[in-house]
Enzyme design. Structure first.
Site, PDB file in Angstrom:
ATOM      1  N   THR A  91     -10.150   3.587 -17.752  1.00 20.27           N
ATOM      2  CA  THR A  91      -9.695   2.757 -16.688  1.00 20.27           C
ATOM      3  C   THR A  91     -10.787   2.841 -15.696  1.00 20.27           C
ATOM      4  OG1 THR A  91      -8.855   4.569 -15.254  1.00 20.27           O
ATOM      5  CG2 THR A  91      -7.358   3.364 -16.825  1.00 20.27           C
ATOM      6  N   SER A 149      -1.326  14.280 -13.920  1.00 17.75           N
ATOM      7  CA  SER A 149      -2.904  14.350 -14.414  1.00 17.75           C
ATOM      8  C   SER A 149      -2.931  15.663 -15.213  1.00 17.75           C
ATOM      9  CB  SER A 149      -3.946  14.127 -13.365  1.00 17.75           C
ATOM     10  OG  SER A 149      -5.151  14.546 -14.230  1.00 17.75           O
ATOM     11  N   ASN A 184       2.827   5.564 -10.371  1.00 12.38           N
ATOM     12  CA  ASN A 184       1.886   5.608 -11.219  1.00 12.38           C
ATOM     13  C   ASN A 184       0.732   5.242 -10.044  1.00 12.38           C
ATOM     14  OD1 ASN A 184      -0.055   4.765 -13.279  1.00 12.38           O
ATOM     15  ND2 ASN A 184      -0.322   2.948 -12.223  1.00 12.38           N
ATOM     16  N   ALA A 185       0.884   4.598  -8.973  1.00  9.42           N
ATOM     17  CA  ALA A 185      -0.292   4.198  -8.327  1.00  9.42           C
ATOM     18  C   ALA A 185      -0.798   5.610  -7.985  1.00  9.42           C
ATOM     19  CB  ALA A 185       0.229   3.496  -6.988  1.00  9.42           C
ATOM     20  N   GLY A 186      -2.161   5.844  -7.802  1.00 15.09           N
ATOM     21  CA  GLY A 186      -2.842   6.963  -7.391  1.00 15.09           C
ATOM     22  C   GLY A 186      -4.319   6.533  -7.122  1.00 15.09           C
ATOM     23  N   TYR A 209      -7.359  15.963  -5.245  1.00 18.98           N
ATOM     24  CA  TYR A 209      -6.786  15.223  -6.462  1.00 18.98           C
ATOM     25  C   TYR A 209      -5.841  16.257  -6.951  1.00 18.98           C
ATOM     26  CZ  TYR A 209      -6.244  12.234 -10.348  1.00 18.98           C
ATOM     27  OH  TYR A 209      -5.859  11.643 -11.479  1.00 18.98           O
ATOM     28  N   ASP A 253       0.761  -1.252  -0.033  1.00 17.20           N
ATOM     29  CA  ASP A 253       0.156   0.043   0.053  1.00 17.20           C
ATOM     30  C   ASP A 253       0.931   1.142   0.081  1.00 17.20           C
ATOM     31  OD1 ASP A 253      -1.753   2.181   0.443  1.00 17.20           O
ATOM     32  OD2 ASP A 253      -2.798   0.994   2.120  1.00 17.20           O
ATOM     33  N   VAL A 254       1.173   1.788  -1.066  1.00 11.36           N
ATOM     34  CA  VAL A 254       2.052   3.113  -1.203  1.00 11.36           C
ATOM     35  C   VAL A 254       1.709   4.023  -0.339  1.00 11.36           C
ATOM     36  CG1 VAL A 254       2.646   2.280  -3.553  1.00 11.36           C
ATOM     37  CG2 VAL A 254       0.896   4.167  -3.368  1.00 11.36           C
TER      38      VAL A 254
END
Ligand SMILES: NC(=O)c1ccc[n+]([C@@H]2O[C@H](COP(=O)([O-])OP(=O)(O)OC[C@H]3O[C@@H](n4cnc5c(N)ncnc54)[C@H](OP(=O)(O)O)[C@@H]3O)[C@@H](O)[C@H]2O)c1
Length: 262
Positions: free
Chosen positions: A202, A154, A101-103, A167, A73-74
């Site tokens: 996604t 993003s 990349n995880a977000g 975000y 879990d980052v």
């Protein structure tokens, strides 16, 4: 590694490279894992859901791609430390490529965001990106080809979108982190770049909490009139990691069908 003087095959290859891609079990991260491994890299990836991760690992093995996995879990500091220890063991202390990349997204009016919402999105998207880059630094220094870091931010980090304040703050900060780290680590031979996607097909873009009116308005001002497929983001990431991109650093590249120029 400087591109000039190398053959075409060497410039456009990741053969022998080692890579860590966070959040590789789904979406954009999954496509990045396949793209980097397809160009010859050995890739390690992580996610929180162990079963999904293992199913991916088996499919990659069947395809002949060299991919290892571990649960992480980052957003949790000790998980990030364990992840980098695993990567260090897996790749004998050397890492050529880190892709943060995880977000996670959060579609909520700014006035309604709780302290927990804020802390969770900041830890997952931004703190993880900074800390994993820090942890990877000694491994990237040991890279014989020069390390490459790519953050996935993003277009929300450039433009104002309703219900996406927290975000978007994380993504804007990732864009700045890219420039700061690039300036600081250029002398170490480490390049740092960022890819800022617009809408991509996604789970995030299928989120049912997104206001359908906002989606309609966004599509109306999107020059290419469609959202991206994950592979269209992954190809830009692969390019940035290749010797072909040896003079690229500190850049935030929008892969957005023209959204930010309309
Ligand atoms: N899709 C878009 O329209 C879009 C647009 C611009 C930018 N982006 C950015 O692109 C990145 C990937 O998004 P996506 O659309 O591909 O998302 P996605 O389809 O939801 O996939 C996210 C991946 O990250 C993993 N993940 C999520 N939270 C994690 C955590 N705390 N620790 C470890 N792994 C975690 C997920 O696995 P688990 O759930 O099992 O952990 C999954 O593998 C994000 O940074 C996102 O902000 C996406």
């Amino acid at each position: 590694m400087v591109a000039a003087g190398r053959s075409m095959a060497e410039r456009w290859s990741l053969a022998g490279a080692t890579a860590l891609v966070t959040g590789g079990s789904k979406g954009i991260g999954h496509a990045i894992v396949e793209e980097l491994a397809g160009f010859g890299a050995r890739v390690h990836t992580c996610a929180r859901n162990a079963a999904e991760l293992e199913a991916c690992r088996r499919r990659w093995e069947e395809k002949g791609l060299q991919v290892t996995v571990s649960v992480c879990d980052v957003s949790v500091r000790s998980d990030r430390e364990d992840l980098m220890a695993t990567v260090k063991d897996t790749f004998d202390g050397k890492l050529d490529i880190l892709v943060n990349n995880a977000g996670q997204s959060l579609f909520k009016a700014a006035a309604d965001c709780t302290g927990e919402d804020y802390a969770s999105i900041m830890a997952t998207n931004l703190e993880s990106c900074f800390h994993l880059s820090q942890l990877a630094h000694p491994l990237l220094l040991a890279s014989s080809t020069g390390g490459s870091v790519v953050h996935i931010s993003s277009v929300a980090g450039f433009i104002g979108l309703p219900a996406l304040a927290v975000y978007s703050m994380t993504k804007g900060a990732m864009n700045q982190l890219t420039r700061s780290l690039a300036a600081e680590w250029a002398h170490d031979g480490i390049r740092v770049n960022c890819v800022a996607p617009g809408g991509v097909r996604t789970d995030i873009s299928n989120d049912r909490t997104i206001d359908p009116e906002l989606v309609k308005k966004e599509m109306a001002r999107l020059p290419m009139g469609r959202i991206a497929e994950p592979e269209e983001v992954a190809s830009m990431v692969a390019f940035l990691c290749m010797p072909a991109a040896s003079y690229m650093t500190g850049q935030v590249i929008c892969v957005d069908g023209g959204r930010t120029i309309a």
